[in-house]
Every structure is written in C-alpha cells, then in structure tokens.
Motif scaffolding. Structure first.
Motif, PDB file in Angstrom:
ATOM      1  N   VAL B  38       0.871  -1.170   0.000  1.00 12.40           N
ATOM      2  CA  VAL B  38       0.000   0.000   0.000  1.00 12.40           C
ATOM      3  C   VAL B  38       0.904   1.215   0.000  1.00 12.40           C
ATOM      4  O   VAL B  38       1.872   1.265   0.754  1.00 12.40           O
ATOM      5  CB  VAL B  38      -0.900   0.030   1.255  1.00 12.40           C
ATOM      6  N   VAL B  39       0.628   2.156  -0.889  1.00 13.86           N
ATOM      7  CA  VAL B  39       1.378   3.413  -0.819  1.00 13.86           C
ATOM      8  C   VAL B  39       0.446   4.461  -0.238  1.00 13.86           C
ATOM      9  O   VAL B  39      -0.705   4.564  -0.635  1.00 13.86           O
ATOM     10  CB  VAL B  39       1.927   3.867  -2.187  1.00 13.86           C
ATOM     11  N   ASP B  61      -3.960   1.154   7.715  1.00 17.11           N
ATOM     12  CA  ASP B  61      -3.217   0.410   8.732  1.00 17.11           C
ATOM     13  C   ASP B  61      -3.910  -0.924   9.044  1.00 17.11           C
ATOM     14  O   ASP B  61      -3.244  -1.943   9.227  1.00 17.11           O
ATOM     15  CB  ASP B  61      -3.076   1.250  10.008  1.00 17.11           C
ATOM     16  N   ILE B  62      -5.235  -0.897   9.099  1.00 15.87           N
ATOM     17  CA  ILE B  62      -5.977  -2.134   9.362  1.00 15.87           C
ATOM     18  C   ILE B  62      -5.685  -3.163   8.265  1.00 15.87           C
ATOM     19  O   ILE B  62      -5.383  -4.319   8.539  1.00 15.87           O
ATOM     20  CB  ILE B  62      -7.493  -1.849   9.449  1.00 15.87           C
ATOM     21  N   LEU B  63      -5.753  -2.710   7.017  1.00 16.36           N
ATOM     22  CA  LEU B  63      -5.519  -3.638   5.903  1.00 16.36           C
ATOM     23  C   LEU B  63      -4.099  -4.190   5.940  1.00 16.36           C
ATOM     24  O   LEU B  63      -3.865  -5.380   5.733  1.00 16.36           O
ATOM     25  CB  LEU B  63      -5.771  -2.932   4.572  1.00 16.36           C
ATOM     26  N   VAL B  64      -3.140  -3.306   6.223  1.00 16.67           N
ATOM     27  CA  VAL B  64      -1.739  -3.717   6.209  1.00 16.67           C
ATOM     28  C   VAL B  64      -1.431  -4.642   7.382  1.00 16.67           C
ATOM     29  O   VAL B  64      -0.770  -5.670   7.220  1.00 16.67           O
ATOM     30  CB  VAL B  64      -0.825  -2.465   6.228  1.00 16.67           C
ATOM     31  N   ARG B  65      -1.922  -4.297   8.560  1.00 18.44           N
ATOM     32  CA  ARG B  65      -1.665  -5.149   9.731  1.00 18.44           C
ATOM     33  C   ARG B  65      -2.301  -6.524   9.550  1.00 18.44           C
ATOM     34  O   ARG B  65      -1.707  -7.543   9.898  1.00 18.44           O
ATOM     35  CB  ARG B  65      -2.185  -4.482  11.014  1.00 18.44           C
ATOM     36  N   ARG B  66      -3.495  -6.550   9.010  1.00 15.19           N
ATOM     37  CA  ARG B  66      -4.148  -7.849   8.811  1.00 15.19           C
ATOM     38  C   ARG B  66      -3.363  -8.697   7.793  1.00 15.19           C
ATOM     39  O   ARG B  66      -3.144  -9.885   8.004  1.00 15.19           O
ATOM     40  CB  ARG B  66      -5.589  -7.658   8.346  1.00 15.19           C
ATOM     41  N   ALA B  67      -2.936  -8.042   6.707  1.00 13.79           N
ATOM     42  CA  ALA B  67      -2.160  -8.772   5.687  1.00 13.79           C
ATOM     43  C   ALA B  67      -0.883  -9.347   6.309  1.00 13.79           C
ATOM     44  O   ALA B  67      -0.499 -10.480   6.045  1.00 13.79           O
ATOM     45  CB  ALA B  67      -1.820  -7.832   4.529  1.00 13.79           C
ATOM     46  N   ARG B  68      -0.254  -8.551   7.155  1.00 16.23           N
ATOM     47  CA  ARG B  68       0.981  -8.986   7.806  1.00 16.23           C
ATOM     48  C   ARG B  68       0.715 -10.224   8.665  1.00 16.23           C
ATOM     49  O   ARG B  68       1.510 -11.151   8.712  1.00 16.23           O
ATOM     50  CB  ARG B  68       1.524  -7.834   8.664  1.00 16.23           C
ATOM     51  N   GLN B  70      -1.550 -12.329   8.129  1.00 15.94           N
ATOM     52  CA  GLN B  70      -1.984 -13.442   7.277  1.00 15.94           C
ATOM     53  C   GLN B  70      -0.805 -14.053   6.535  1.00 15.94           C
ATOM     54  O   GLN B  70      -0.978 -14.830   5.604  1.00 15.94           O
ATOM     55  CB  GLN B  70      -3.017 -12.956   6.252  1.00 15.94           C
ATOM     56  N   GLY B  71       0.384 -13.636   6.921  1.00 15.10           N
ATOM     57  CA  GLY B  71       1.580 -14.234   6.320  1.00 15.10           C
ATOM     58  C   GLY B  71       2.021 -13.564   5.039  1.00 15.10           C
ATOM     59  O   GLY B  71       2.917 -14.038   4.353  1.00 15.10           O
ATOM     60  N   LYS B  72       1.398 -12.437   4.711  1.00 11.82           N
ATOM     61  CA  LYS B  72       1.848 -11.741   3.504  1.00 11.82           C
ATOM     62  C   LYS B  72       3.015 -10.829   3.853  1.00 11.82           C
ATOM     63  O   LYS B  72       3.191 -10.434   5.000  1.00 11.82           O
ATOM     64  CB  LYS B  72       0.699 -10.923   2.917  1.00 11.82           C
ATOM     65  N   ASN B  73       3.782 -10.504   2.820  1.00 14.79           N
ATOM     66  CA  ASN B  73       4.863  -9.551   3.010  1.00 14.79           C
ATOM     67  C   ASN B  73       4.257  -8.154   2.849  1.00 14.79           C
ATOM     68  O   ASN B  73       4.139  -7.626   1.746  1.00 14.79           O
ATOM     69  CB  ASN B  73       5.948  -9.802   1.971  1.00 14.79           C
ATOM     70  N   ALA B  74       3.866  -7.595   3.981  1.00 18.39           N
ATOM     71  CA  ALA B  74       3.141  -6.326   3.942  1.00 18.39           C
ATOM     72  C   ALA B  74       4.112  -5.158   3.916  1.00 18.39           C
ATOM     73  O   ALA B  74       5.073  -5.116   4.675  1.00 18.39           O
ATOM     74  CB  ALA B  74       2.228  -6.219   5.158  1.00 18.39           C
ATOM     75  N   CYS B  75       3.835  -4.229   3.025  1.00 15.59           N
ATOM     76  CA  CYS B  75       4.713  -3.064   2.887  1.00 15.59           C
ATOM     77  C   CYS B  75       3.854  -1.835   2.685  1.00 15.59           C
ATOM     78  O   CYS B  75       3.076  -1.748   1.745  1.00 15.59           O
ATOM     79  CB  CYS B  75       5.636  -3.266   1.692  1.00 15.59           C
ATOM     80  N   TRP B  76       3.991  -0.903   3.597  1.00 10.45           N
ATOM     81  CA  TRP B  76       3.200   0.330   3.514  1.00 10.45           C
ATOM     82  C   TRP B  76       4.189   1.493   3.479  1.00 10.45           C
ATOM     83  O   TRP B  76       4.937   1.692   4.437  1.00 10.45           O
ATOM     84  CB  TRP B  76       2.257   0.400   4.707  1.00 10.45           C
ATOM     85  N   VAL B  77       4.168   2.211   2.357  1.00  9.08           N
ATOM     86  CA  VAL B  77       5.210   3.224   2.121  1.00  9.08           C
ATOM     87  C   VAL B  77       4.727   4.619   2.503  1.00  9.08           C
ATOM     88  O   VAL B  77       3.710   5.084   1.987  1.00  9.08           O
ATOM     89  CB  VAL B  77       5.621   3.225   0.637  1.00  9.08           C
ATOM     90  N   PRO B  78       5.459   5.282   3.400  1.00 11.03           N
ATOM     91  CA  PRO B  78       5.069   6.640   3.782  1.00 11.03           C
ATOM     92  C   PRO B  78       5.776   7.698   2.927  1.00 11.03           C
ATOM     93  O   PRO B  78       6.726   7.388   2.207  1.00 11.03           O
ATOM     94  CB  PRO B  78       5.573   6.739   5.218  1.00 11.03           C
ATOM     95  N   HIS B 484      -0.876  -8.519  -5.500  1.00 13.22           N
ATOM     96  CA  HIS B 484      -1.851  -7.782  -4.724  1.00 13.22           C
ATOM     97  C   HIS B 484      -1.285  -6.426  -4.373  1.00 13.22           C
ATOM     98  O   HIS B 484      -0.475  -6.301  -3.499  1.00 13.22           O
ATOM     99  CB  HIS B 484      -2.233  -8.538  -3.452  1.00 13.22           C
ATOM    100  N   THR B 485      -1.710  -5.452  -5.085  1.00 20.59           N
ATOM    101  CA  THR B 485      -1.284  -4.114  -4.739  1.00 20.59           C
ATOM    102  C   THR B 485      -2.539  -3.328  -4.435  1.00 20.59           C
ATOM    103  O   THR B 485      -3.574  -3.585  -5.011  1.00 20.59           O
ATOM    104  CB  THR B 485      -0.533  -3.464  -5.898  1.00 20.59           C
ATOM    105  N   CYS B 486      -2.411  -2.448  -3.552  1.00 23.25           N
ATOM    106  CA  CYS B 486      -3.608  -1.770  -3.111  1.00 23.25           C
ATOM    107  C   CYS B 486      -3.281  -0.308  -2.904  1.00 23.25           C
ATOM    108  O   CYS B 486      -2.192   0.030  -2.483  1.00 23.25           O
ATOM    109  CB  CYS B 486      -4.049  -2.402  -1.803  1.00 23.25           C
TER     110      CYS B 486
END
Lengths: 373, 489
Positions: B38-39, B61-68, B70-78, B484-486
C-alpha cells in the motif's frame, strides 16, 4: 496515477482503489478548517488514546459512505477498552486458582466458543474481501463484548472462591489471545498490551500469524443460541415474579428434544440459579410457566408467587398470540399468496402458525392451572 | 506483575510503538511471501493530521496489519508531496515575519529558505501518523523532491514532450491574483456569492438607438469585443450586424447573434469579454473576436483599459459605477446570487484569463486508464464511484501543468532571447539540442516556472519503488508482479 502507470510501467499501478467517505460533524457539515468544526486530532489521541480514536472513527464509517462523527464515538471506544481490561483482570484473578480435572467443568462453553471463533473468522474474511471494515469491527465488538465477556466468561466463571479447571483456564487464555489477535489491526496498542499481560509470550501479537479458518459446527452454535435464549427468558420470568437473585428455583422442562440440553444443564442451572433440573412429561402445578420455542419451562420456588401479576402477563401473551395467529391464518387462507409465494416462504408461515398454536396451548394450560381448573 | 486499574494508553502507545520499530516489524524487503503493498496517498508536506487523514490512514493500517498477520509480506510506504503552492505560501509567510520580501530574493536564495522550512517544519504529519499507530515502513519514506524523484518528474516531462503530448500555448486558465499563479480546476472552490447585477446601456453607433446588457463585472467593459444576442430574439433582430459603443471609452464593437445566449436571462443581450471569461472566450473563438486583456498579473487594470489604470479590479468596480451613472449608461442595479470561483489556497476570487502556459494533452493518455476501470481490471470500492470516474475521464480537459512558483520541479524548457525554446534535462543537453534545431549557439535561460504538484504525485505508486528511475529493480519487480497491490485514495 492510473494514467502514469499505464504510460510508464506499461500496466496498472494498483488493483484496487478504496474510496473513503467524507468526515462530517454530527449535524452533517463537512469538517473543515474554515468552519472550525474539525477537532484537534492529536488532542483526542492524548485524551482517549489512539485505539479509542481509531475505533471511534471506524465504527461510524460504513464503506465508502460519509460518516457523521462526534466525540461520543471515542467514548464508546474507551468503554470498549475498559470492558476488555476488566475481562483481563477477571481472568488474572483465576490464574492463581487453577486445579486439574475439576468435575462439572463447563466444557460446553469452551466447545461453543471455539466454534463461535471459527464462525467469526469466516465472516471477517468475507467482510474484508469487500472492504467492509466498519462491519468487521462491529462483528468483533459484538463477539468480544457480548459473546466473550457477557456469556462465555460468565459460563466458565468458578463459584465464589472456587477453583477453575486448569484446562478450561488455559483454553480461556488462548481464546482471549485469539480475540486480541483478530482485533489487533483495528486497535493495535491495547491488544498487544493485553496479549503480553495474559501470559509470558514468545513473540509479539503484531507479527503473530492467524490460524487457518475451519468450518464451524452449526449444531453446536444453534445449541448455544438456544441456551442463551432460555437463560434470558428464565431470568426475565424470575424478574417478573420478583424473585431475588439469591432465591433458588427448581427448573422443570417439558420438551420432545432433550438432546438440545445435553451438556448445557449445569451452565443453565447456574445461570438461572436453579438447584434442581429435571425433564417432565406434563405440566407442573404451582409454577411460573414460560415457553421458549416449543419447550415449556416450569419454575418452582418456595417464594410465594404473585398470581395476579403472573395472570396478567399470561393474559397479555394470550391476546398477543391470538392476534398473531389470526394474521398468519389470514395470509395462509389467501389463495394468491399460497400459489405465488416461494415455497419456503409459505413453509415459514406454516411454521409460524404451528409455533403460535403451541405457545397458545401452553399459555392456556398455565392460565387454567392458576385458576385451579 | 500487578495489573493497573485501567488501561494506560499513553504508556502503552509509547512502549509498543518503540518496541515494534526496534524489532523492525514494519520494514519490508521482497521475499518469497506474497506481497501486499500500500502506498500512502502522499499528504502535503505542510499538512497536519485531520479527521480525513485519521480515517483513511486507520483504514490503510488495518488492511496492512491484517495482511501482515496473514503471512503476507506487507509493505506500507510513507511519504509526503512537496505541495508547491501551500509550501511556497508558508515560506513567504516565514520570510515576511523575518522582514524579507520574496521579491528581494533570487530563486536560489528563496529555495534555500524553502528547504530550511521543509527540514524544520515539514513532515510533522509523518510523526503524527506514528502516534496513530500506523505500521509504515519508515525506511522507505519518500518525498516528491528527493533527487531520484525530482529527476524522474523532469524525465517524464521530457518524454511526454517528445511524444507530442505536452505543448505550450495561450489558453484560458484560472488565475490566482494573490499567489500570482495559474490554478487547476481542482484548486478552485465555487461558492454561492451575492453581488450586484448592473444593467448597462450601450448606444448604437450612428443612431439614437441603444441596447441594454446585464453584467456583474462592469469593470471589465473596457475588454468587451462584442455584444451577443439570440438569433431568434425579436427584440434585437434589427440590431444584429450593427455596432455598439462601449460606455466611457466609446470603442465600437459588433453586435452578433448566437444560440448560446439565453433570451430570458437578464436583458437577453450579453457583453462578450473574451479575455476575462471562459465562456466568452469560447464564443470569441467561434466568432473570431478580438481579445483585449485589461488586467495585470496582480489583478489591477493595465493601460489597455484606458481608464482606472492601476486600480484593483474590485476598487475599479466600485469606482466605475458612479462614472457610468453620470454618463447616463447605468439603467438599474439589482442583487444577484451566483457561483463565484475562489482560490483554494489564498481565497482570492479567481480571475479567468488567457495565459501562456504548459499543457498536457489528456486525450492521448486517458484511454487505457478509463478502460482499466470500466473492465474492472482496477476495482473500485464502492463500485458506484466508477460512474464519477467515467464522467471525469470522458470529459477530461487538457491539463495546465505550469505554475508561477519556485518551490517544485522546474520546467526543463530553455529559451533564447527571441523566445524560441528546447526541452532538455540540463543546460548542456539544451545547448546541444538547440544547436541541432536552430543551427546556432546562444545563451539559453531556463523557464522560471515549476510544475503542478500533481505532475509529480501521479508517479507516486511506482516511483516510491524507483520504478521509473531504476526500472526492473527488485522492489518494482514485485510491484509489477501485481499479485496484490492496493492503494487508498
């Protein structure tokens, strides 16, 4: 961004676009600096905490629609924090009171909650797939507040200064952990804190991994729903009869399906303060009567009953069900309805009719009993 | 350990956020796990957290934390965007407090103050997002004027120019007289405003006859180049083709007929001022009318106006009314409410005017973007926003990308003394291209203007991963695997 993605990466830059609503104040105006109706957010975070602020803004925010925000939704978040914190304190009190292999341990509660968690996991997957995050939070809120705190913890709570079964305690702690894990994305701080307070942890909740979803046992879930309905109805009847909490009752149940009570007898007895529990084949005299679904309940008590108020209540119920039955019968006698409505709808109406008839029968029997006929 | 009576949020927030950062939980590098990126929609570097940010960043943050979890490599760029006009306004304000006028500074001097401001006060919002608990990968923090980003914006400009999608032209724009820059339509706020509608009498040249028009802007009559009536309007049929005299300055202008005019609005006769009204400008083009610009950049009247020279447009409006009255041209005045455009940033009434600016020809690049959403290749939640998007994309106008500001990406166009220009990444390239094109060498100077902030933020989803400046790098390969990009907007 989409245009630049196609122009410079030769493909779409992202798969999904989520539109948030506009944040409005409680009288529907868009929040803006000019109107001065936008609260000082950091002040709110200081006052209520980040978790409560996150809760407050999300609970009021159906996917993609505008949300009407006012400060009271932070209060709701704060109350939720307190509820969870109190549950933690309760569980911690039990920690020092565990004993192995307690007879009469409330295993039904444990088994039910396991299924309930499975059910919610599946619901959450569906809600997240559609980005319905506000609904997902509401689902978790109900699960924690009602099912865990109001029902489950009450069901497994040991008697005053009594021990708790070690295995049940362990299960309770892991349920609490699972709940915190599910809630963590929404309220990251309190969930991490409770997770570590519950017991020594190897890792942190923020990187813990969800277990895979499994299909819940629907029968068990139905049984628990029925149990909650019975407990609520018996408690209401107790209140109407002006019994004090410490007044015990003897509970007699007339049912064609005793299986629905298997494993739940001791929880039911404790939750309604019954010192005796038995099945009967016919109506019992001198009792408070009530009906849940198709089963009749007779509450015997040594406390003198106020038959006048009992009678009044039964009369009220009788009039209600007569009216209800008439409406259903009218519908069913309408040939157009029976011919054109979906078979399952017609079937539902027939079931309503049968249920109402059964209820009326019980009410009339009870009235006859009071009148000594 | 004894448990506190209540949950102590301040202590918990500080302790856990610090702990999570120390453990590096939010930092992500590509690996075998399924990516979930997520950017952040870049907030203005001048921004402070408000309820809107709170909602959209909580959701991310909810989407990213949940993905994390769920075993995904979650990356949220500020990151933040440089917010050209907003930041420049802040810097000008800072300078004023120190007793320095922007006009007394060179571009470089101004920019060094701007960077000073940015380092000191910019990006407060990123600190605030930490307080909210946002699990952002801080090591990836990006700014739209980071060197790689800056260069990418410039290169994209050059590329689009070379493809023929960017041009320089004199067209109607929204002018902010206070900030003295062009604005996009999105930067103009329309508000219901009550003004006066003045009925003015224009005499017909060489006769005793006259025609009455209604206007809310009497101060622009000196820029009139026609009067327009509806061809079916019986009241005015005999006047079409004759000439009317602009009051006070007695310039003769043609009376023309066009179905654009609404017969029952005002008097049914419209003054046409192509330099100062969007619609009049289109009408003017259709009828080949002269364009007379009577305003200076700061909203005062220039010498072309012949009268009230140097007066501010609103003072001029006040002063011209008694003059018209005295000359017998004012017929009546009535209150009138209509929508007026204001600058989002300075709140000045926006002045539509003709201006030489840089433009992106949108129809060349909008097609695939519309198609992708129509076909659900890019999905919208809720889906109802597809209609709005379609409406935007089908009615898209050319995009004015130049801004008369210094803080931002400076337009890479280089001019000779005659105004001939070439587009190039730097002075050396510019000199080379100039020589190839014009067969001579001369001293070149770079365009003073910078680009609309959106001309940089539209690269955000991939340039935060250096997708344009370093194509094919490990990060962007994952991004383009498109599992999966969001993005949240």
């Amino acid at each position: 961004m989409i245009m630049a993605g196609f122009e410079y990466q030769g493909q779409k830059p992202f798969n999904e676009v989520y539109f948030t609503g506009i944040v409005r104040d409680k009288i529907g105006r868009k929040m803006s600096k000019q109107l001065g109706n936008s609260p000082d957010l950091l002040g709110l975070v200081d006052q209520y905490g980040a978790d409560a602020v996150r809760f407050g803004i999300l609970i009021a925010s159906p996917a993609g629609n505008d949300l009407m925000w006012d400060e009271s939704s932070n209060e709701q978040g704060l109350h939720f924090n307190n509820k969870m914190w109190n549950a933690l304190k309760l569980v911690k009190i039990w920690e020092g009171r565990t004993q192995d292999n307690q007879s009469n341990a409330p295993w039904f509660a444990v088994n039910w909650f396991e299924q309930r968690l499975r059910q919610v996991r599946i619901q959450l997957d569906e809600l997240f797939r559609d980005f319905r995050l506000s609904e997902a939070l509401k689902t978790l809120y109900t699960l924690i507040w009602d099912d865990f705190c109001s029902w489950y913890l009450e069901w497994v709570k040991p008697g005053f200064e009594q021990p708790i079964d070690t295995a049940v305690y362990e299960k309770t702690v892991s349920f609490f952990e699972e709940l915190m894990q599910l809630l963590h994305p929404f309220m990251p701080f309190i969930t991490e804190e409770i997770y570590h307070q519950l017991r020594e942890q190897k890792g942190d909740i923020t990187v813990s991994q969800y277990s895979t979803t499994e299909t819940p046992d629907e029968q068990l879930l139905q049984k628990a729903t029925f149990l909650k309905e019975v407990i609520t109805a018996v408690r209401d009847a107790r209140t109407r009869a002006q019994l004090k909490p410490k007044d015990t009752i003897q509970l007699f149940i007339q049912t064609v399906n005793q299986k629905m009570y298997e494993g739940t007898e001791s929880i039911l007895s404790r939750q309604v303060n019954a010192d005796e529990f038995a099945f009967v084949n016919e109506a019992k005299d001198n009792c408070i009567n009530l009906v849940v679904q198709k089963d009749s309940f007779y509450l015997q008590t040594t406390v003198e009953l106020d038959t006048t108020s009992l009678r009044e209540q039964l009369e009220k119920d009788r009039i209600y069900y007569i009216g209800f039955l008439a409406a259903v019968e009218k519908k069913l006698s309408n040939e157009k309805f029976v011919a054109n409505a979906k078979p399952e709808v017609v079937e539902m109406e027939r079931k309503k009719k049968a249920d109402a008839e059964a209820k009326l029968k019980v009410i009339e029997e009870s009235l006859a009993k009071i009148d000594g006929r | 350990m004894a448990i506190s009576k209540n949950f102590e949020h301040q202590a918990a927030e500080e302790k856990w956020y610090k702990h999570w950062l120390q453990k590096g939980y939010f930092h992500s590098t590509p690996d075998e796990r399924e990516p979930y990126t997520v950017v952040i929609p870049p907030p203005n570097v001048t921004g402070v957290l408000h309820m809107g940010h709170c909602l959209n960043n909580t959701i991310q943050d909810i989407l990213v934390r949940r993905a994390r979890m769920q075993g995904k490599n979650a990356c949220w760029v500020p990151g933040t965007d440089h917010a050209s006009i907003a930041t420049e306004a802040k810097v000008v304000h800072m300078l004023r407090e120190r007793g320095i006028a922007k006009s007394s500074l060179s571009r470089d001097e101004f920019l060094s103050y701007a960077w000073e401001w940015k380092e000191k006060y910019g990006g407060i919002i990123l600190q605030q997002l930490r307080k909210l608990g946002c699990s952002l990968d801080w090591e990836r923090t990006t700014f739209t004027m980071d060197p790689h980003y800056y260069q990418s914006v410039i290169n994209v400009f050059i590329d689009l120019y070379n493809k023929g999608f960017i041009y320089r032209g004199k067209r109607m724009i929204n002018w902010d007289v206070k900030a003295q820059t062009a604005l996009s339509d999105e930067e103009v706020i329309r508000r219901e405003t009550t003004q006066s509608l003045y009925h003015l009498r224009y005499n017909i040249e060489g006769t005793e006859d006259y025609i009455i028009i209604a206007t809310v802007r009497p101060e622009t009559i000196m820029g009139d180049t026609a009067i327009c009536v509806h061809p079916d309007d019986e009241r005015y049929k005999h006047l079409v083709g004759k000439k009317a005299l602009v009051p006070l300055i007695n310039r003769a202008i043609p009376i023309i007929a066009d179905e654009y005019v609404t017969m029952d609005f005002g008097t049914g006769a419209l003054k046409v001022t192509p330099a100062h009204d969007m619609n009049d400008n289109q009408l003017g083009q259709k009828h080949n009318l002269e364009v007379i610009d009577i305003f200076n950049d700061n909203g005062t009247l220039n010498e072309t106006a012949q009268i009230l020279i140097g007066e501010d447009r609103f003072d001029a409006r006040k002063k011209i009314i008694p003059m018209l009255e005295e000359a017998g041209n004012l017929v009546k005045t009535e209150p009138y409410t209509s929508e007026v455009g204001y600058s989002e940033r300075t709140d000045a009434v926006v002045e539509p005017r003709l201006s030489l600016q840089w433009w992106v020809s949108m129809k060349n690049i909008s097609g695939p973007a519309l198609q992708a959403v129509e076909s659900d290749e890019i999905k919208f939640y809720p889906a109802k926003f597809k209609n709005l998007y379609r409406h935007w994309m089908e009615n898209i106008k050319d995009w004015c990308i130049s801004r008369q500001l210094w803080w931002g990406h400076r337009i890479p166009a280089w001019y000779d003394a005659e105004g001939n220009y070439v587009v190039a990444a730097n002075e050396a390239d510019a000199a080379k291209i100039y020589q190839e094109k014009y067969g001579k060498t001369t001293s070149l100077r770079q365009d003073e203007d910078c680009l609309d902030t959106w001309f940089s933020s539209w690269l955000w989803p991939f340039e935060v991963f250096k997708g344009y400046s370093e194509p094919g790098n490990a990060d962007v390969k994952i991004l383009l695997s498109n599992k999966h990009t969001c993005n949240c907007t």
